[in-house]
Motif scaffolding. Sequence first.
Motif, PDB file in Angstrom:
ATOM      1  N   VAL A   1      50.516  27.079  33.161  1.00  0.00           N
ATOM      2  CA  VAL A   1      50.656  26.340  34.413  1.00  0.00           C
ATOM      3  C   VAL A   1      49.425  25.448  34.503  1.00  0.00           C
ATOM      4  N   THR A   2      49.668  24.145  34.642  1.00  0.00           N
ATOM      5  CA  THR A   2      48.591  23.154  34.618  1.00  0.00           C
ATOM      6  C   THR A   2      48.726  22.269  35.847  1.00  0.00           C
ATOM      7  N   VAL A   3      47.616  22.051  36.539  1.00  0.00           N
ATOM      8  CA  VAL A   3      47.655  21.164  37.714  1.00  0.00           C
ATOM      9  C   VAL A   3      46.624  20.058  37.519  1.00  0.00           C
ATOM     10  N   TYR A   4      46.989  18.865  37.948  1.00  0.00           N
ATOM     11  CA  TYR A   4      46.114  17.704  37.825  1.00  0.00           C
ATOM     12  C   TYR A   4      45.838  17.152  39.215  1.00  0.00           C
ATOM     13  N   GLY A   5      44.538  17.073  39.561  1.00  0.00           N
ATOM     14  CA  GLY A   5      44.148  16.559  40.875  1.00  0.00           C
ATOM     15  C   GLY A   5      43.296  15.319  40.741  1.00  0.00           C
ATOM     16  N   THR A   6      42.957  14.734  41.886  1.00  0.00           N
ATOM     17  CA  THR A   6      42.153  13.509  41.866  1.00  0.00           C
ATOM     18  C   THR A   6      40.721  13.777  41.423  1.00  0.00           C
ATOM     19  N   GLU A   7      40.242  15.033  41.544  1.00  0.00           N
ATOM     20  CA  GLU A   7      38.850  15.349  41.186  1.00  0.00           C
ATOM     21  C   GLU A   7      38.729  16.313  40.022  1.00  0.00           C
ATOM     22  N   GLY A   8      39.832  16.779  39.490  1.00  0.00           N
ATOM     23  CA  GLY A   8      39.735  17.716  38.368  1.00  0.00           C
ATOM     24  C   GLY A   8      41.113  18.250  38.004  1.00  0.00           C
ATOM     25  N   GLY A   9      41.169  18.895  36.834  1.00  0.00           N
ATOM     26  CA  GLY A   9      42.411  19.525  36.391  1.00  0.00           C
ATOM     27  C   GLY A   9      42.130  20.975  36.040  1.00  0.00           C
ATOM     28  N   ALA A  10      43.166  21.784  36.043  1.00  0.00           N
ATOM     29  CA  ALA A  10      42.989  23.188  35.656  1.00  0.00           C
ATOM     30  C   ALA A  10      44.238  23.658  34.956  1.00  0.00           C
ATOM     31  N   SER A  11      44.045  24.494  33.941  1.00  0.00           N
ATOM     32  CA  SER A  11      45.188  24.998  33.192  1.00  0.00           C
ATOM     33  C   SER A  11      44.978  26.461  32.851  1.00  0.00           C
ATOM     34  N   TYR A  12      45.995  27.243  33.098  1.00  0.00           N
ATOM     35  CA  TYR A  12      45.994  28.646  32.685  1.00  0.00           C
ATOM     36  C   TYR A  12      47.088  28.791  31.636  1.00  0.00           C
ATOM     37  N   GLU A  13      46.689  29.268  30.463  1.00  0.00           N
ATOM     38  CA  GLU A  13      47.650  29.447  29.370  1.00  0.00           C
ATOM     39  C   GLU A  13      47.560  30.874  28.884  1.00  0.00           C
ATOM     40  N   TRP A  14      48.708  31.452  28.531  1.00  0.00           N
ATOM     41  CA  TRP A  14      48.679  32.772  27.920  1.00  0.00           C
ATOM     42  C   TRP A  14      49.883  32.930  27.005  1.00  0.00           C
ATOM     43  N   GLY A  15      49.787  33.883  26.091  1.00  0.00           N
ATOM     44  CA  GLY A  15      50.886  34.103  25.154  1.00  0.00           C
ATOM     45  C   GLY A  15      50.338  34.574  23.825  1.00  0.00           C
ATOM     46  N   GLY A  16      50.958  34.071  22.719  1.00  0.00           N
ATOM     47  CA  GLY A  16      50.488  34.439  21.388  1.00  0.00           C
ATOM     48  C   GLY A  16      51.358  35.488  20.736  1.00  0.00           C
ATOM     49  N   PRO A  17      51.167  35.670  19.414  1.00  0.00           N
ATOM     50  CA  PRO A  17      51.901  36.723  18.720  1.00  0.00           C
ATOM     51  C   PRO A  17      51.383  38.094  19.175  1.00  0.00           C
ATOM     52  N   PRO A  18      52.188  39.163  18.982  1.00  0.00           N
ATOM     53  CA  PRO A  18      51.783  40.486  19.490  1.00  0.00           C
ATOM     54  C   PRO A  18      50.406  40.927  19.002  1.00  0.00           C
ATOM     55  N   ASN A  19      50.030  40.526  17.766  1.00  0.00           N
ATOM     56  CA  ASN A  19      48.736  40.981  17.239  1.00  0.00           C
ATOM     57  C   ASN A  19      47.576  40.066  17.614  1.00  0.00           C
ATOM     58  N   ALA A  20      47.874  38.974  18.297  1.00  0.00           N
ATOM     59  CA  ALA A  20      46.782  38.059  18.684  1.00  0.00           C
ATOM     60  C   ALA A  20      47.074  37.410  20.041  1.00  0.00           C
ATOM     61  N   PRO A  21      47.216  38.221  21.080  1.00  0.00           N
ATOM     62  CA  PRO A  21      47.494  37.632  22.398  1.00  0.00           C
ATOM     63  C   PRO A  21      46.277  36.871  22.912  1.00  0.00           C
ATOM     64  N   TYR A  22      46.517  35.851  23.689  1.00  0.00           N
ATOM     65  CA  TYR A  22      45.402  35.093  24.280  1.00  0.00           C
ATOM     66  C   TYR A  22      45.700  34.814  25.734  1.00  0.00           C
ATOM     67  N   GLN A  23      44.661  34.588  26.508  1.00  0.00           N
ATOM     68  CA  GLN A  23      44.822  33.956  27.809  1.00  0.00           C
ATOM     69  C   GLN A  23      43.540  33.214  28.113  1.00  0.00           C
ATOM     70  N   ARG A  24      43.663  32.002  28.622  1.00  0.00           N
ATOM     71  CA  ARG A  24      42.483  31.206  28.927  1.00  0.00           C
ATOM     72  C   ARG A  24      42.718  30.338  30.159  1.00  0.00           C
ATOM     73  N   LEU A  25      41.684  30.259  30.958  1.00  0.00           N
ATOM     74  CA  LEU A  25      41.701  29.406  32.138  1.00  0.00           C
ATOM     75  C   LEU A  25      40.626  28.351  31.955  1.00  0.00           C
ATOM     76  N   ASN A  26      41.015  27.093  31.935  1.00  0.00           N
ATOM     77  CA  ASN A  26      40.061  25.992  31.785  1.00  0.00           C
ATOM     78  C   ASN A  26      40.139  25.074  32.990  1.00  0.00           C
ATOM     79  N   VAL A  27      38.980  24.615  33.417  1.00  0.00           N
ATOM     80  CA  VAL A  27      38.920  23.635  34.506  1.00  0.00           C
ATOM     81  C   VAL A  27      38.220  22.404  33.950  1.00  0.00           C
ATOM     82  N   TRP A  28      38.844  21.250  34.055  1.00  0.00           N
ATOM     83  CA  TRP A  28      38.269  19.998  33.551  1.00  0.00           C
ATOM     84  C   TRP A  28      37.716  19.225  34.736  1.00  0.00           C
ATOM     85  N   THR A  29      36.411  18.971  34.686  1.00  0.00           N
ATOM     86  CA  THR A  29      35.763  18.380  35.841  1.00  0.00           C
ATOM     87  C   THR A  29      34.511  17.616  35.377  1.00  0.00           C
ATOM     88  N   GLU A  30      33.643  17.328  36.315  1.00  0.00           N
ATOM     89  CA  GLU A  30      32.340  16.743  35.988  1.00  0.00           C
ATOM     90  C   GLU A  30      31.265  17.563  36.685  1.00  0.00           C
TER      91      GLU A  30
END
Length: 363
Positions: free
Chosen positions: A269-298
């Motif tokens: 789920v990714t949202v884009y705003g006038t002052e920044g963006g944020a994305s939460y991603e998760w998933g992966g194969p069973p032996n290498a699951p991942y989840q990451r939350l990134n915020v793109w800003t200044e």
Amino acid sequence: MTGRAPLRAGVVGLGVGRGHMRAYSELDGVELVALAGQEPDQLAGLGADFGVRRLYPDWATMIADGDLDVISVATPTALHAPIAVAALNAGIHVLSEKPMAESLASARSMAEAARSNDRVLDISFNQRQRGAVRAMRELITSGQLGELYYAKAGWLRRQGIPSLGSWFTRSTLAGGGTMMDIGVHMLDMALHLLDEPAVHSASAAGYAVFGPRGRGGMAGRARPVADPDGRVAFEVEDLSTAFLRLSGGATLLLEASWAQWIPHDQCYVTVYGTEGGASYEWGGPPNAPYQRLNVWTEVDGTPAVLQPLVPENGGIRATVGNFLAKVRSGTSGDHWGEEALRRAAVVEAIYASAAEGAEVSLD
Ligand SMILES: NC(=O)c1ccc[n+]([C@@H]2O[C@H](COP(=O)([O-])OP(=O)(O)OC[C@H]3O[C@@H](n4cnc5c(N)ncnc54)[C@H](O)[C@@H]3O)[C@@H](O)[C@H]2O)c1
């Protein structure tokens, strides 16, 4: 409910319903007293595990026996409305599994029963209880991303049709396929993050590519359920994509697949705003699951990527806890299933658009 006596809870359905049983048995101020389900051995086993003596092969008998304050409904989707309406009419507060119902008309009957009986009706959108979603919501409400104008959300499985030929793949029982099943979680998450915008229109397409060929079944689930003539019913879509126009000119791109040629399961789920963006991603194969939350800003004018610390996932336990808090608050008037009803209207518009091959208005 009188005074501070524990609420008396029942659960219908022995699949994901187990998560509700666990929550009721662990949370304070509530006692799990009744279970209903059509698998006798599992019912007896769960009764023993949770110390519940009132066990029913059918939901109607459980409700007719009375003496319940709250129930969770975790049955095939087409049973949500009949059970919820009967329970609400009997004065019982209801937490139903998602999706709210197999059709908008059924969803409306649930909300109407909640309103006319003044009881809480809540829908179990447990995915929004992920810690990263709660963190994103705080970033958004604190204004750090500015005004949001575009969002993308998807739940894509490489091979995850829930039991080919089961109720999940029959249109009368499920109401739809992957959008109804897992897309609705991402729709809920995105609309929650975007602060409940009105959805004005949907333009969507649906595809049934794997299921009709008997392919794409979820590993580890029961083998395909076939009719007596050996036919495996697959009456719904296994990929759905939708473009939604929201209030204020914002838009949301939504996709959901039960099976697709991708490297591994992936959700975002990714949202884009006038002052920044944020994305939460998760998933992966069973032996290498991942989840990451990134915020793109200044930071002080320097482009920066922030990785906020993420609180624990709340899951079904948090969903049940929130439902019980609403019941105890005594303000059921705020909780008649209206928010979930708006999701049901969007889902119906998505299916209508896919069927018509044209944009469908919700206004
Ligand atoms: N929120 C989530 O994470 C999540 C996960 C899975 C499923 N779900 C939803 O939960 C619901 C159930 O899905 P599931 O995977 O547990 O399905 P399931 O097929 O595993 O279980 C359905 C249960 O309903 C019971 N049932 C059917 N008819 C009944 C009746 N007349 N009386 C009493 N019990 C009856 C069955 O005996 C069975 O125990 C669906 O709406 C699904 O979309 C939600």
